[in-house]
Design an enzyme around this catalytic site. Structure first.
Site, PDB file in Angstrom:
ATOM      1  CG  ASP B 136      -2.005  -1.046   1.210  1.00  0.00           C
ATOM      2  OD1 ASP B 136      -1.807  -2.054   0.518  1.00  0.00           O
ATOM      3  OD2 ASP B 136      -3.049  -0.851   1.863  1.00  0.00           O
ATOM      4  CE  LYS B 199      -5.365   1.910   2.559  1.00  0.00           C
ATOM      5  NZ  LYS B 199      -4.272   1.164   3.215  1.00  0.00           N
ATOM      6  CE  LYS B 235      -7.018  -1.372   2.613  1.00  0.00           C
ATOM      7  NZ  LYS B 235      -5.670  -1.864   2.961  1.00  0.00           N
TER       8      LYS B 235
END
Lengths: 287, 299
Positions: B136, B199, B235
């Site tokens: 991430d 995300k 996400k």
């Protein structure tokens, strides 16, 4: 001047320091002795209770960790605010069937009860704590601590005094409460919520619902996040249901059969103790 | 990467987005379908701990929770992944061996992204070497807001290269991007630069995942798929703590992107306390009684 239009009060619920309508959108017509519809009362639902429980739980830690002195001040303040609203409660109590004299007594006693428990809020812990003699190198002491969240079914035969007599000792002890108001005399409960709203009681510490006992008692008694349940009434089926459901997570059960709430026995520090847990600490000391 | 043409992105209608969100969120999902949604949401969780005080013990506990959600209710799915800081990757990898649960690691100077590009690439390589299945990364919001889109784009594609086989999730940190137009633009840049997932947030900035932002990103994913045929994952992270919110997002994703995205392969929730709330709902549905946090393990 033209004739004024009546402004009728909307009786809502009291959850998390706010006055929402029931999420179910349902209502109960409340009629006076002559059968005239006076107001609509919210018919609280299982979800209203759930929401109230979430509020009560999140308010619980903050309330129990305030100083006892501060809780006492706030309870005293509730008494003060109730004193200032006499007229409104006189009107509602007489509408619900009391004579002027009875209504005045009920208000006086409700205020006195709040002041009484305000006095005990910062004293009961000293009185009920103790040092235990143990024959080991420990300083051993015991003290009462708030149980957590209390769910209560208020007495049905009184609108205000019963409600106050249940709430005051519970919150004086640092608990938060969700209480179902009297089914047949619900008016003063919501007005009492307005008193609470102006009394620095943090939102969520006291939550008041209106609605049918028969519908809500199952949820009040089975909710796993309730730590103690107070049931006021004589219905044997209800009493049994409360005891059975309480066993799910071993809630404290406190039952008050039908009785005269003006009796002085309802003013006692032992009522605070009913919703307390006993904590004993073994503190090592030198031999 | 070529120069980003900001003219091609159409402007977002904020009022309309808000309106659509509130319509989608008012759907009522009950009983059977609610249970299905709860199970699905559980399987989409990236169980996360991203705190300075994280310890080996905490990460081990979280890994155990990932595959043992609630012993009283057999048949529950595993969560999709564990999301931790780089030093915790080897521990998580070891704990999760054999479960099929992925290890995700934040990298690239999370959460600020304020570091030299080489330092970021080294960090990415080291977490991948340590066994992270997913990375991430955070974008450089300062550069983005300065209009230096090429820099942002190049950085993402370099990180993507450094990831190798690991999946790359690109955190836009929408709370710092100010407008929905920026969110859309950042989504486009990330997807074109090679993101496998986009995300919303680090969870360290408020607001985190808000519904209009998530909808904007989902629509960007849809447009990107129409244009290129590629399916990019989504996400939302930060501030999603209740089962109700999770179900609302599932409705939003089904209506915007369709059934393909109703899978942990293309949709994840970044959350720490969401799992327990979903478990409480599942137990409520199966026992009829409202539950208490007291009876669920802390993760």
């Amino acid at each position: 001047m033209s004739q004024r239009i009546d402004i009728q009060k909307t009786y809502k619920l009291f959850i998390g320091g706010k006055f929402p309508r029931t999420e179910s959108g349902r209502y109960i017509k409340w009629t006076d002795k002559k059968g005239t519809t006076v107001v609509n009362i919210c018919r609280g639902s299982r979800k209203d209770f759930r929401n109230a429980m979430v509020s009560a739980r999140s308010a619980s830690n903050g309330w129990s960790s305030r100083t006892a002195y501060n809780r006492a001040q706030i309870l005293y303040r509730v008494g003060e605010m109730l004193e200032g609203r006499r007229e409104q409660f006189m009107a509602e109590l007489t509408l619900q069937g009391l004579t002027n004299k009875q209504a005045e007594n009920e208000i006086n006693q409700s205020i006195d009860r709040l002041i009484y428990y305000a006095g005990w809020a910062d004293k009961f812990q000293q009185v009920f704590s103790r040092v235990n003699p143990v024959s080991l190198p420990y300083f051993n002491f015991t003290l009462p601590e708030a149980t957590g969240v209390v769910a209560a079914i208020a007495p049905d035969d009184t609108s205000l005094l019963g409600l106050v007599s249940i709430i005051a000792p519970v919150i004086a002890g640092g608990n938060s409460i969700v209480i179902l108001a009297s089914e047949s005399r619900p008016l003063s409960s919501i007005s009492f919520a307005e008193v609470l709203h102006t009394s620095d009681v943090p939102g969520g510490v006291i939550n008041i619902l209106t609605g049918y006992r028969s519908e809500l008692i199952e949820h009040f008694s089975s909710h796993m996040d309730v730590n103690a349940i107070i049931y006021c009434g004589n219905n044997p089926d209800d009493q049994k249901l409360v005891e059975t459901n309480a066993a799910l997570n071993v809630k404290h059960v406190i039952q008050f059969p039908l009785q005269d709430w003006s009796n002085d026995k309802h003013q006692s520090p032992y009522h605070i103790l009913k919703c307390q847990e006993t904590k004993t600490t073994w503190h090592p000391i030198g031999v | 990467m070529g120069t980003i043409n900001i003219q091609k992105t159409k402007s977002i209608d904020q009022v309309n987005t808000q309106e659509r969100v509130s319509r989608l969120f008012s759907r009522s999902i009950k009983k059977e379908s609610k249970m299905q949604a709860l199970y699905l949401a559980l399987s989409m969780i990236d169980l996360t701990t991203l705190e300075g005080k994280d310890s080996e013990g905490k990460v081990k506990q979280l890994c155990y929770k990932a595959s043992h959600l609630h012993y009283k209710h057999p048949g529950l799915p595993y969560v999709a992944a564990i999301c931790v800081y780089p030093p915790m990757v080897p521990i998580a990898k070891k704990e999760l061996a054999g479960t099929g649960i992925n290890v995700a690691s934040v990298a690239t100077a999370f959460p600020s992204g304020m570091a030299d590009i080489n330092a970021k690439l080294d960090e990415v390589k080291s977490v991948v070497d340590a066994g992270a299945d997913e990375v991430d990364m955070v974008i450089s919001r300062g550069r983005f807001l300065n209009g230096d889109y090429d820099y942002v784009s190049d950085e993402i594609s370099q990180v993507k290269d450094a990831c190798g086989k690991a999946h790359l999730k690109v955190i836009l940190e929408t709370g710092e991007l100010v407008t929905l137009d920026n969110v859309q633009l950042a989504s486009d840049i990330a997807m074109e630069a090679g993101a496998d997932f986009i995300k919303t947030s680090t969870g360290k900035v408020s607001p985190a995942a808000t519904p209009p932002v998530v909808l904007t990103m989902l629509e960007a994913i849809r447009d990107f798929q129409i244009k290129t045929g590629k399916k990019i994952g989504m996400k939302p992270a930060g501030g999603i703590s209740t089962a109700k919110q999770a179900i609302q997002y599932l409705v939003m994703i089904k209506e915007t992107l369709g059934d393909d995205w109703l899978s942990p392969n293309l949709f994840r929730f970044g959350a720490s306390s969401l799992a327990n709330d979903i478990l409480m709902q599942i137990m409520k549905q199966s026992t009829g009684q409202y539950q208490s946090k007291d009876y669920f393990s802390i993760d």
